[in-house]
Design a protein around this motif. Structure first.
Motif, PDB file in Angstrom:
ATOM      1  N   VAL A 177      27.113  41.189  41.995  1.00 35.40           N
ATOM      2  CA  VAL A 177      28.382  41.744  42.491  1.00 35.40           C
ATOM      3  C   VAL A 177      28.488  41.477  43.992  1.00 35.40           C
ATOM      4  CG1 VAL A 177      29.697  43.882  42.852  1.00 35.40           C
ATOM      5  CG2 VAL A 177      28.550  43.485  40.658  1.00 35.40           C
ATOM      6  N   ASP A 220      29.873  37.762  34.762  1.00 35.12           N
ATOM      7  CA  ASP A 220      30.677  38.982  34.639  1.00 35.12           C
ATOM      8  C   ASP A 220      31.005  39.599  35.999  1.00 35.12           C
ATOM      9  OD1 ASP A 220      32.005  40.613  32.595  1.00 35.12           O
ATOM     10  OD2 ASP A 220      30.925  42.211  33.654  1.00 35.12           O
ATOM     11  N   SER A 221      30.114  39.450  36.968  1.00 33.79           N
ATOM     12  CA  SER A 221      30.426  39.946  38.321  1.00 33.79           C
ATOM     13  C   SER A 221      31.557  39.131  38.926  1.00 33.79           C
ATOM     14  CB  SER A 221      29.181  39.856  39.214  1.00 33.79           C
ATOM     15  OG  SER A 221      28.146  40.614  38.652  1.00 33.79           O
ATOM     16  N   ARG A 235      33.970  37.752  37.260  1.00 26.51           N
ATOM     17  CA  ARG A 235      35.185  38.266  36.613  1.00 26.51           C
ATOM     18  C   ARG A 235      35.626  39.563  37.289  1.00 26.51           C
ATOM     19  NH1 ARG A 235      36.324  42.324  33.715  1.00 26.51           N
ATOM     20  NH2 ARG A 235      34.138  42.909  33.560  1.00 26.51           N
ATOM     21  N   GLN A 236      34.674  40.478  37.464  1.00 23.75           N
ATOM     22  CA  GLN A 236      34.976  41.775  38.081  1.00 23.75           C
ATOM     23  C   GLN A 236      35.574  41.599  39.474  1.00 23.75           C
ATOM     24  OE1 GLN A 236      31.634  44.617  38.098  1.00 23.75           O
ATOM     25  NE2 GLN A 236      32.338  45.361  40.076  1.00 23.75           N
ATOM     26  N   ASN A 237      35.064  40.630  40.223  1.00 26.25           N
ATOM     27  CA  ASN A 237      35.522  40.421  41.607  1.00 26.25           C
ATOM     28  C   ASN A 237      36.729  39.493  41.707  1.00 26.25           C
ATOM     29  OD1 ASN A 237      33.942  42.067  43.297  1.00 26.25           O
ATOM     30  ND2 ASN A 237      32.182  40.696  43.092  1.00 26.25           N
ATOM     31  N   TYR A 268      39.566  36.438  28.880  1.00 24.26           N
ATOM     32  CA  TYR A 268      39.950  37.003  30.191  1.00 24.26           C
ATOM     33  C   TYR A 268      40.784  36.045  31.024  1.00 24.26           C
ATOM     34  CZ  TYR A 268      36.060  40.123  28.943  1.00 24.26           C
ATOM     35  OH  TYR A 268      35.219  40.990  28.310  1.00 24.26           O
TER      36      TYR A 268
END
Ligand code: NAD
Length: 325
Positions: free
Chosen positions: A61, A103-104, A106-108, A167
């Motif tokens: 992240v 996935d980080s 994507r989150q960011n 996504y």
């Protein structure tokens, strides 16, 4: 003033990642490099270099924060000797790195994600002969990679595909075929065939003992791609709209014996090869570059001889310096 693209290169302390940082800097990007270690052979050109273990989500992240594009190269890997004797470790570590980095990102809100897969994903049953048919992207299925390294790469390819479908994340996936060049690992057990042979031949030249050892009969075949072509291919694929896996390599197949004699010629010595038991990987492998040419309008062009000359010169220097210590 144009806004600079902010990119993250993971594995920036490693061979391809280190070169990629310098390449992207020259293209005008702002670059963050992340790795579990600093580059070994010279200082990074990254604007920001952070030593982080990307197996852990909080580190991923942090690495992907405020980043437009990710080039995901971090992997626990090495040559055949390392890959064939560390299956559990490789599957464990690389799964964590790739699941958490993707996935980080994507989150960011990362806009584009480049994943470095490998020719090691191709099935064993298509690589049993030295004179193999070059591998096309569609040959990946029905899947049967030789080692955990290839299985994990294949699963992460699929993860990228699903992140695009579910996504809407832009992903690009490359399958490298044996990339080589200066500033790669050349000793210590993780080095690959071109670097290991350059080291052995440099030692033979410097010591006067012209016999080198080689794993297997040396008739196994591969193609080899020089680092500068690899960087150009990465950049072109990232800018393209192609979101399926793509081969990136040369399609000139040579035996490992031929590779050794080419390097000896560059070194200016005659060698004899002692064949010993050891891990060899698949019997034959070559890249089918039909799709690469279609998609990128380009293909690697630096000759094996020219690439080896640069790589050998660098490794001979490393061998000299380390023998003086
Ligand atoms: P490399 O080993 O030189 O670089 C990989 C880097 O990842 C290393 O610097 C390593 O320290 C780093 N890393 C490992 N574990 C990490 C962790 N937990 N957190 C952060 N960083 C970590 O390898 P390379 O040749 O530069 O390969 C780059 C990528 O290309 C890898 O994903 C590799 O699997 C893939 N690839 C390379 C080749 C090739 O011929 N070199 C072929 C096929 C695929």
């Amino acid at each position: 003033m144009a806004v600079q693209t902010r990119v993250l290169v993971t594995g920036a302390g490693g061979f391809i990642g280190h070169h990629l940082v310098s390449f992207l800097k020259k293209k005008g990007c702002w670059v963050r490099g992340v790795d579990i270690k600093e580059p070994e052979f010279c200082k990074t050109d990254a604007d920001d270099f952070i030593v982080l273990d990307l197996r852990w989500r909080e580190n991923c992240v942090r690495a992907t924060h405020d980043i437009d594009e990710v080039y995901a190269l971090a992997a626990d890997m090495g040559g055949m000797g390392f890959i064939q004797s560390n299956n559990a470790r490789i599957l464990h570590n690389n799964s964590l790195i790739n699941i958490n980095t993707l996935d980080s990102a994507r989150q960011n809100g990362v806009k584009r994600y480049f994943y470095t897969s490998s020719a090691c994903i191709y099935p064993l049953y298509l690589q049993k002969e030295t004179n193999v048919t070059p591998l096309k992207e569609d040959d990946a299925y029905p899947a049967l990679p030789e080692d955990a390294y290839g299985w994990e790469k294949l699963v992460t390819e699929r993860l990228c595909m699903h992140y695009t479908q579910d996504y809407g994340m832009q992903t690009r996936v490359v399958r490298f075929h044996n990339i080589f060049g200066p500033q790669g690992t050349w000793t210590g057990g993780r080095e690959k065939a071109p670097a290991a042979l350059c080291r052995k031949i440099a030692n033979a030249k410097l010591s006067g003992n012209r016999e080198i050892e080689m794993w297997g009969d040396g008739e196994q075949t591969r193609s080899f791609c020089y680092i500068d072509d690899c960087l150009e291919g990465i950049f072109r694929l990232m800018r393209s709209d192609h979101h399926e896996p793509l081969n990136l390599g040369q399609d000139r197949m040579v035996t490992i014996n031929e590779l050794a004699y080419m390097i000896a010629k560059i070194a200016g010595i005659e060698i004899t090869i002692k064949h010993i038991d050891g891990p060899q990987g698949v019997r034959g492998r070559n890249s089918d570059n039909t799709k690469l040419r279609q998609v990128l309008g380009w293909e690697p062009s630096i000759s094996l001889e020219d690439g080896l000359a640069k790589t050998y010169a660098w490794i001979e220097e490393q061998v000299k310096v380390s023998s003086e210590k």
